[in-house]
Design a protein around this motif. Structure first.
Motif, mmCIF file in Angstrom:
data_model
loop_
_atom_site.group_PDB
_atom_site.id
_atom_site.type_symbol
_atom_site.label_atom_id
_atom_site.label_comp_id
_atom_site.label_asym_id
_atom_site.label_seq_id
_atom_site.Cartn_x
_atom_site.Cartn_y
_atom_site.Cartn_z
ATOM 1 N N GLY A 1 46.488 11.080 56.560
ATOM 2 C CA GLY A 1 45.349 11.390 56.747
ATOM 3 C C GLY A 1 44.712 12.278 55.495
ATOM 4 N N SER A 2 43.089 12.746 55.846
ATOM 5 C CA SER A 2 42.753 13.596 54.015
ATOM 6 C C SER A 2 42.288 14.977 54.492
ATOM 7 N N ARG A 3 42.325 15.763 54.035
ATOM 8 C CA ARG A 3 41.919 16.925 54.188
ATOM 9 C C ARG A 3 41.506 17.460 52.880
ATOM 10 N N TYR A 4 41.101 18.541 53.273
ATOM 11 C CA TYR A 4 41.321 19.378 51.805
ATOM 12 C C TYR A 4 42.140 20.857 51.316
ATOM 13 N N VAL A 5 42.252 20.700 50.172
ATOM 14 C CA VAL A 5 43.591 22.117 49.783
ATOM 15 C C VAL A 5 42.047 23.251 48.921
ATOM 16 N N GLY A 6 42.458 24.210 49.064
ATOM 17 C CA GLY A 6 41.679 24.837 48.613
ATOM 18 C C GLY A 6 40.945 25.173 50.010
ATOM 19 N N ASN A 7 39.528 26.013 49.020
ATOM 20 C CA ASN A 7 38.287 26.498 50.500
ATOM 21 C C ASN A 7 37.745 25.969 50.566
ATOM 22 N N HIS A 8 37.107 24.808 51.628
ATOM 23 C CA HIS A 8 36.105 24.271 51.912
ATOM 24 C C HIS A 8 35.304 24.417 53.291
ATOM 25 N N ALA A 9 35.586 26.202 53.188
ATOM 26 C CA ALA A 9 35.418 26.656 54.671
ATOM 27 C C ALA A 9 34.352 27.778 54.690
ATOM 28 N N PRO A 10 33.826 27.919 55.265
ATOM 29 C CA PRO A 10 32.549 28.958 55.550
ATOM 30 C C PRO A 10 33.014 30.180 55.338
ATOM 31 N N CYS A 11 32.655 31.128 53.880
ATOM 32 C CA CYS A 11 32.886 32.458 53.348
ATOM 33 C C CYS A 11 32.200 33.218 52.629
ATOM 34 N N ARG A 12 32.253 34.672 52.174
ATOM 35 C CA ARG A 12 31.840 35.300 51.511
ATOM 36 C C ARG A 12 31.978 36.193 50.854
ATOM 37 N N GLY A 13 30.706 36.995 49.453
ATOM 38 C CA GLY A 13 30.992 37.516 48.332
ATOM 39 C C GLY A 13 30.717 36.571 47.503
ATOM 40 N N MET A 14 31.459 37.320 46.693
ATOM 41 C CA MET A 14 30.936 35.823 44.780
ATOM 42 C C MET A 14 32.386 36.278 44.308
ATOM 43 N N PHE A 15 33.151 35.394 43.593
ATOM 44 C CA PHE A 15 34.070 34.948 42.355
ATOM 45 C C PHE A 15 32.641 34.901 40.904
ATOM 46 N N ALA A 16 32.613 35.826 40.106
ATOM 47 C CA ALA A 16 32.257 34.816 38.743
ATOM 48 C C ALA A 16 32.959 35.172 37.547
ATOM 49 N N VAL A 17 32.635 33.438 37.206
ATOM 50 C CA VAL A 17 33.339 33.453 35.920
ATOM 51 C C VAL A 17 31.601 33.869 34.444
ATOM 52 N N THR A 18 31.986 34.363 33.752
ATOM 53 C CA THR A 18 31.295 34.520 32.433
ATOM 54 C C THR A 18 31.352 35.125 31.450
ATOM 55 N N ALA A 19 31.013 33.983 30.285
ATOM 56 C CA ALA A 19 31.633 34.122 29.322
ATOM 57 C C ALA A 19 31.383 34.723 28.590
ATOM 58 N N ASP A 20 30.301 36.035 28.901
ATOM 59 C CA ASP A 20 29.865 37.159 28.105
ATOM 60 C C ASP A 20 29.666 37.330 26.564
ATOM 61 N N GLY A 21 28.969 35.853 26.161
ATOM 62 C CA GLY A 21 28.757 35.761 25.032
ATOM 63 C C GLY A 21 30.516 35.511 23.741
ATOM 64 N N MET A 22 31.065 35.377 24.709
ATOM 65 C CA MET A 22 33.232 34.919 23.886
ATOM 66 C C MET A 22 33.040 33.534 24.243
ATOM 67 N N HIS A 23 34.117 33.393 24.891
ATOM 68 C CA HIS A 23 34.836 32.398 25.052
ATOM 69 C C HIS A 23 34.879 32.202 26.364
ATOM 70 N N GLY A 24 34.641 30.611 26.977
ATOM 71 C CA GLY A 24 35.040 30.227 28.358
ATOM 72 C C GLY A 24 35.881 29.407 28.329
ATOM 73 N N ALA A 25 35.819 28.336 27.197
ATOM 74 C CA ALA A 25 36.744 27.224 26.993
ATOM 75 C C ALA A 25 38.440 28.248 27.471
ATOM 76 N N GLY A 26 38.730 26.963 27.519
ATOM 77 C CA GLY A 26 40.263 27.137 28.061
ATOM 78 C C GLY A 26 40.268 27.733 29.588
ATOM 79 N N THR A 27 39.598 29.158 29.497
ATOM 80 C CA THR A 27 39.723 29.374 31.414
ATOM 81 C C THR A 27 39.905 28.367 32.651
ATOM 82 N N GLY A 28 40.992 28.830 32.794
ATOM 83 C CA GLY A 28 41.538 28.026 34.105
ATOM 84 C C GLY A 28 41.410 28.387 35.706
ATOM 85 N N ILE A 29 41.248 28.143 37.100
ATOM 86 C CA ILE A 29 40.950 28.472 37.860
ATOM 87 C C ILE A 29 41.937 27.443 38.969
ATOM 88 N N ALA A 30 42.470 27.716 40.063
ATOM 89 C CA ALA A 30 43.637 27.030 40.366
ATOM 90 C C ALA A 30 43.580 27.012 41.425
#
Length: 204
Positions: free
Chosen positions: A42-71
């Motif tokens: 069978g094949s399914r999704y792990v994580g969130n592939h469903a309807p949702c509300r709100g926001m989750f934001a990652v911004t570099a703020d002029g510094m560094h984004g490289a190396g940031t991880g979301i899991a």
């Protein structure tokens, strides 16, 4: 341009100085929630592939984004195959335009302890031109096999992105997101959902 009104719920500035995160209410979006194939697996999704509300934001703020991880966590009870990664992203004037991403696989070796699994990472290129209905999808050239075990499936940013924002549609205070800042820092558990999802096939 579409306007997304809402109420700011939380704001965080990580002590590492690598990135900032915030969550904010926004309208719902409807996405496919599951995919099932016939046959021996069978094949399914792990994580969130469903309807949702709100926001989750990652911004570099002029510094560094490289190396940031979301899991997202994944428990493989039987042998499994990872076939695809995707995420929904809020389309705004300052949205992330290009990025080199890497998918890493972390294996649990003890209570609260995860190490990089002996599985080759997968690099791919993201472009906002490839977004379809608010979602970006990358299909792996070859499925990645996982033995039974507990994993983190990570999306890692490989470049800085000052002046741009990476914003996932999210659920707030009803889910969790594993996050680590640049510099291979420790994992943090945040009370926000996200739209990172991996398509997985498991033995029946």
């Amino acid at each position: 341009m579409r306007v997304f009104p809402g109420l700011l719920l939380a704001a965080m500035l990580l002590q590492s100085g690598a990135a900032s995160l915030h969550a904010q209410e926004s309208p719902s979006y409807v996405l496919d929630s599951a995919l099932v194939r016939s046959g021996t697996s069978g094949s399914r999704y792990v994580g969130n592939h469903a309807p949702c509300r709100g926001m989750f934001a990652v911004t570099a703020d002029g510094m560094h984004g490289a190396g940031t991880g979301i899991a997202v966590p994944f428990r493989a009870k039987k042998a499994a195959r990872i076939e695809e990664v995707g995420f929904a992203i809020l389309e705004t004037p300052d949205m992330l335009s290009h990025m080199r991403f890497r998918v890493n696989f972390y294996l649990k070796t003890g209570p609260g302890r995860y190490i990089l699994a002996d599985i080759p990472a997968i690099d791919f290129e993201y472009s906002k031109a490839d977004i379809r209905s608010g979602r970006f999808t990358f299909i792996f050239p070859e499925a990645v096999g996982l033995a039974p075990g507990d994993y983190y499936l990570e999306l890692e940013f490989l470049e800085d992105f000052p002046g741009e924002s990476f914003v996932m549609k999210s659920r707030t205070l009803s889910a969790r997101t594993m996050y680590r800042a640049a510099g291979m820092s420790d994992w943090k558990t945040l009370p926000f959902g996200n739209t990172l999802a991996f398509r997985v096939s498991e033995e029946r």
